[in-house]
Motif scaffolding. Structure first.
Motif, mmCIF file in Angstrom:
data_model
loop_
_atom_site.group_PDB
_atom_site.id
_atom_site.type_symbol
_atom_site.label_atom_id
_atom_site.label_comp_id
_atom_site.label_asym_id
_atom_site.label_seq_id
_atom_site.Cartn_x
_atom_site.Cartn_y
_atom_site.Cartn_z
ATOM 1 N N GLU A 32 35.677 45.321 39.695
ATOM 2 C CA GLU A 32 34.528 45.865 40.427
ATOM 3 C C GLU A 32 34.979 46.751 41.578
ATOM 4 O O GLU A 32 34.433 47.844 41.786
ATOM 5 C CB GLU A 32 33.642 44.734 40.943
ATOM 6 N N ARG A 33 35.978 46.301 42.340
ATOM 7 C CA ARG A 33 36.495 47.100 43.467
ATOM 8 C C ARG A 33 37.087 48.418 42.975
ATOM 9 O O ARG A 33 36.848 49.477 43.555
ATOM 10 C CB ARG A 33 37.548 46.304 44.247
ATOM 11 N N LEU A 49 37.105 35.357 36.839
ATOM 12 C CA LEU A 49 36.307 35.934 37.921
ATOM 13 C C LEU A 49 37.146 36.746 38.899
ATOM 14 O O LEU A 49 36.678 37.743 39.462
ATOM 15 C CB LEU A 49 35.556 34.824 38.666
ATOM 16 N N LYS A 50 38.403 36.358 39.114
ATOM 17 C CA LYS A 50 39.266 37.113 40.036
ATOM 18 C C LYS A 50 39.602 38.486 39.451
ATOM 19 O O LYS A 50 39.658 39.477 40.163
ATOM 20 C CB LYS A 50 40.540 36.322 40.350
ATOM 21 N N LEU A 52 29.849 44.467 34.741
ATOM 22 C CA LEU A 52 30.959 43.553 34.501
ATOM 23 C C LEU A 52 30.456 42.119 34.608
ATOM 24 O O LEU A 52 29.833 41.742 35.603
ATOM 25 C CB LEU A 52 32.080 43.781 35.514
ATOM 26 N N ASP A 53 30.714 41.331 33.583
ATOM 27 C CA ASP A 53 30.215 39.960 33.550
ATOM 28 C C ASP A 53 31.294 38.997 33.103
ATOM 29 O O ASP A 53 32.159 39.346 32.296
ATOM 30 C CB ASP A 53 29.039 39.830 32.573
ATOM 31 N N ARG A 54 31.189 37.751 33.614
ATOM 32 C CA ARG A 54 32.059 36.699 33.107
ATOM 33 C C ARG A 54 31.580 36.341 31.709
ATOM 34 O O ARG A 54 30.386 36.130 31.482
ATOM 35 C CB ARG A 54 32.004 35.461 33.996
ATOM 36 N N GLY A 92 49.223 35.267 32.057
ATOM 37 C CA GLY A 92 49.696 33.930 31.733
ATOM 38 C C GLY A 92 49.400 32.874 32.776
ATOM 39 O O GLY A 92 49.150 31.732 32.451
ATOM 40 N N LYS A 93 49.460 33.233 34.055
ATOM 41 C CA LYS A 93 49.217 32.291 35.153
ATOM 42 C C LYS A 93 48.354 32.966 36.210
ATOM 43 O O LYS A 93 48.543 34.139 36.528
ATOM 44 C CB LYS A 93 50.546 31.867 35.816
ATOM 45 N N HIS A 94 47.435 32.208 36.789
ATOM 46 C CA HIS A 94 46.542 32.775 37.804
ATOM 47 C C HIS A 94 47.305 33.353 38.995
ATOM 48 O O HIS A 94 46.931 34.383 39.541
ATOM 49 C CB HIS A 94 45.558 31.717 38.296
#
Length: 196
Positions: free
Chosen positions: A89-90, A82-83, A101-103, A16-18
């Protein structure tokens, strides 16, 4: 009105929120969503060589579980955040797994027609408005190979209902909905749908 490109689309982050991103994986563990992911993977009937796409992959939990269980599948994930993708990825790297993995956005998947055997989507559909849901399902149908499966889970409360009707209208044959109850989410419907 011009269509929005990937770079211009707005999206609702996974929690819901970054600023709540650090709690995403905690929520995943506490809610019991891992059990839903395992059921989705089982329902997908994966085999070595299958190409698997997770639409709205978040931090990669479903992809990581898939890769641990089926080492011979090719894993792909898209997410607008992206975050989230950086965390995914990690996590994949730490698990010794490879994934592309792509945006990207569910409504405009940047893959050729008939390029995947299976498509997953977990607790993402309810983030989309009505027209965007239809666009996403049309895109999933487009990127699936003939006979391919969509395995989707989504919340089934607060007026959202099960996704089966919309999936069927998008040209899939849908199995009966499997409903599971999760802490903090309530009822979750698991849909297994085959391309006609």
């Amino acid at each position: 009105m011009a269509e929005l490109s990937s770079q211009e689309r707005e999206y609702l982050p996974g929690v819901g929120k970054h600023y709540l991103l650090p709690f995403y994986d905690v929520l995943h563990r506490v809610s019991g969503l891992g059990a839903v992911h395992r059921e989705m993977i089982e329902a997908a009937g994966l085999s070595a060589g299958h190409r698997v796409l997770d639409v709205g992959c978040g931090t990669g939990n479903l992809l990581r579980t898939t890769g641990k269980r089926y080492g011979g599948v090719e894993l792909f994930g898209v997410d607008p955040d992206l975050k989230m993708l950086a965390r995914a990825e990690r996590k994949m790297r730490r698990a010794g797994l490879r994934a592309t993995l792509d945006r990207g956005f569910a409504q405009e998947l940047a893959f050729p027609d008939a390029s995947f055997d299976r498509v997953f989507s977990s607790l993402m559909l309810h983030h989309l408005d009505g027209p965007s849901k239809g666009e996403m399902l049309a895109e999933v149908r487009r990127v699936l190979k003939p006979g391919g499966l969509l395995v989707l889970s989504d919340i089934a409360h607060h007026g959202h209902g099960h996704a089966a009707k919309g999936i069927s209208e998008a040209g899939f044959t849908v199995e009966p909905t499997r409903t599971r109850t999760l802490r903090m989410f309530g009822d979750v419907g698991i849909e297994v749908a085959k391309v006609h």
